[in-house]
Design an enzyme around this catalytic site. Structure first.
Site, PDB file in Angstrom:
ATOM      1  N   ASP A   1     -36.674  45.931  93.032  1.00  0.00           N
ATOM      2  CA  ASP A   1     -37.305  44.925  93.894  1.00  0.00           C
ATOM      3  C   ASP A   1     -38.295  44.121  93.055  1.00  0.00           C
ATOM      4  O   ASP A   1     -39.309  44.653  92.604  1.00  0.00           O
ATOM      5  CB  ASP A   1     -38.017  45.591  95.071  1.00  0.00           C
ATOM      6  CG  ASP A   1     -38.374  44.604  96.185  1.00  0.00           C
ATOM      7  OD1 ASP A   1     -38.506  43.408  95.888  1.00  0.00           O
ATOM      8  OD2 ASP A   1     -38.515  45.044  97.345  1.00  0.00           O
TER       9      ASP A   1
ATOM     10  N   ARG B   1     -39.546  41.085  94.170  1.00  0.00           N
ATOM     11  CA  ARG B   1     -40.098  40.038  95.036  1.00  0.00           C
ATOM     12  C   ARG B   1     -41.628  39.999  95.002  1.00  0.00           C
ATOM     13  O   ARG B   1     -42.274  41.026  94.859  1.00  0.00           O
ATOM     14  CB  ARG B   1     -39.639  40.256  96.473  1.00  0.00           C
ATOM     15  CG  ARG B   1     -38.162  40.066  96.693  1.00  0.00           C
ATOM     16  CD  ARG B   1     -37.747  40.411  98.100  1.00  0.00           C
ATOM     17  NE  ARG B   1     -37.913  41.838  98.379  1.00  0.00           N
ATOM     18  CZ  ARG B   1     -37.679  42.399  99.548  1.00  0.00           C
ATOM     19  NH1 ARG B   1     -37.293  41.645 100.571  1.00  0.00           N
ATOM     20  NH2 ARG B   1     -37.836  43.710  99.719  1.00  0.00           N
TER      21      ARG B   1
END
Length: 213
Positions: free
Chosen positions: A133, A135
């Protein structure tokens, strides 16, 4: 006077009539990640608390083409429906988040590994040397501050998203589950999100048990 955390020249606002009614669109270029994002706003949010909010990561395959491999498109629609039902809220659509931040080409490559080798959404990324991840939810926090939102009720099954917003100074007064009925096409993906990424998906228990019976 609004505390603008986004430069005036990097933001534009206009009304947008949709199938669900009229929203105020706030398009902005984030100075940190360089991407252009958009927020759909319903009602007056200035200095309001407990505003219903969805922070939605871009998913071309799910949001636009209604792919069944994930639940993203269904979550997007459900979140907008809930905002309309509440009569006030905001959906922040973050671009540059494709495949939890690895990009569209890399995401499609992970799909090949999932289909041909049976890897899940986590292992298919790491086997390519990619982060699970990548983000950054800073742009969502910045536009919420621009809108004057004080605290939010966040529509999410991901506890990490709450931690991320709070790290940027956005108070989360409640997490509102956004549970979508699983299908044969996305059950493996959702199970990996629950078991390996810590998403709150209690509705999967009965579905998994039913498939195993």
């Amino acid at each position: 006077m609004r505390d603008q955390t986004i430069e005036f020249e990097d933001i534009a606002e206009a009304d947008l009539m949709t199938s669900r009614g009229k929203f105020r669109t706030v398009a902005f270029r984030d100075s940190v990640d360089g991407n252009e994002h958009i927020a759909l706003v319903l009602g007056d949010l200035w200095q309001q608390q407990d505003v219903l909010v969805r922070v939605h990561s871009e998913c071309v395959t799910g949001d636009i083409f209604s792919a069944r491999r994930c639940e993203c498109g269904d979550q997007l629609g459900a979140a907008l429906d809930r905002i309309v039902q509440r009569g006030r809220g905001v959906l922040v659509y973050l671009r540059g988040h494709e495949g939890r931040g690895i990009g569209l080409v890399a995401k499609v490559r992970t799909h090949v590994l999932q289909d041909e080798q049976g890897l899940d959404t986590v292992d298919s990324a790491t086997s390519l040397g990619l982060p699970v991840d990548a983000r950054d939810f800073g742009p969502a926090a910045r536009v919420l501050r621009y809108l004057g939102v004080r605290t939010v009720e966040l529509m999410s099954n991901n506890g990490d998203k709450i931690d991320a917003l709070e790290s940027y100074g956005i108070g989360v007064s409640a997490r509102v589950p956004l549970l979508i009925q699983p299908t044969d096409h996305n059950i493996r993906y959702l199970t990996a999100k629950r078991d390996r990424l810590g998403h709150h998906l209690p509705h999967l228990d009965s579905v998994v048990n039913g498939l195993g019976s």
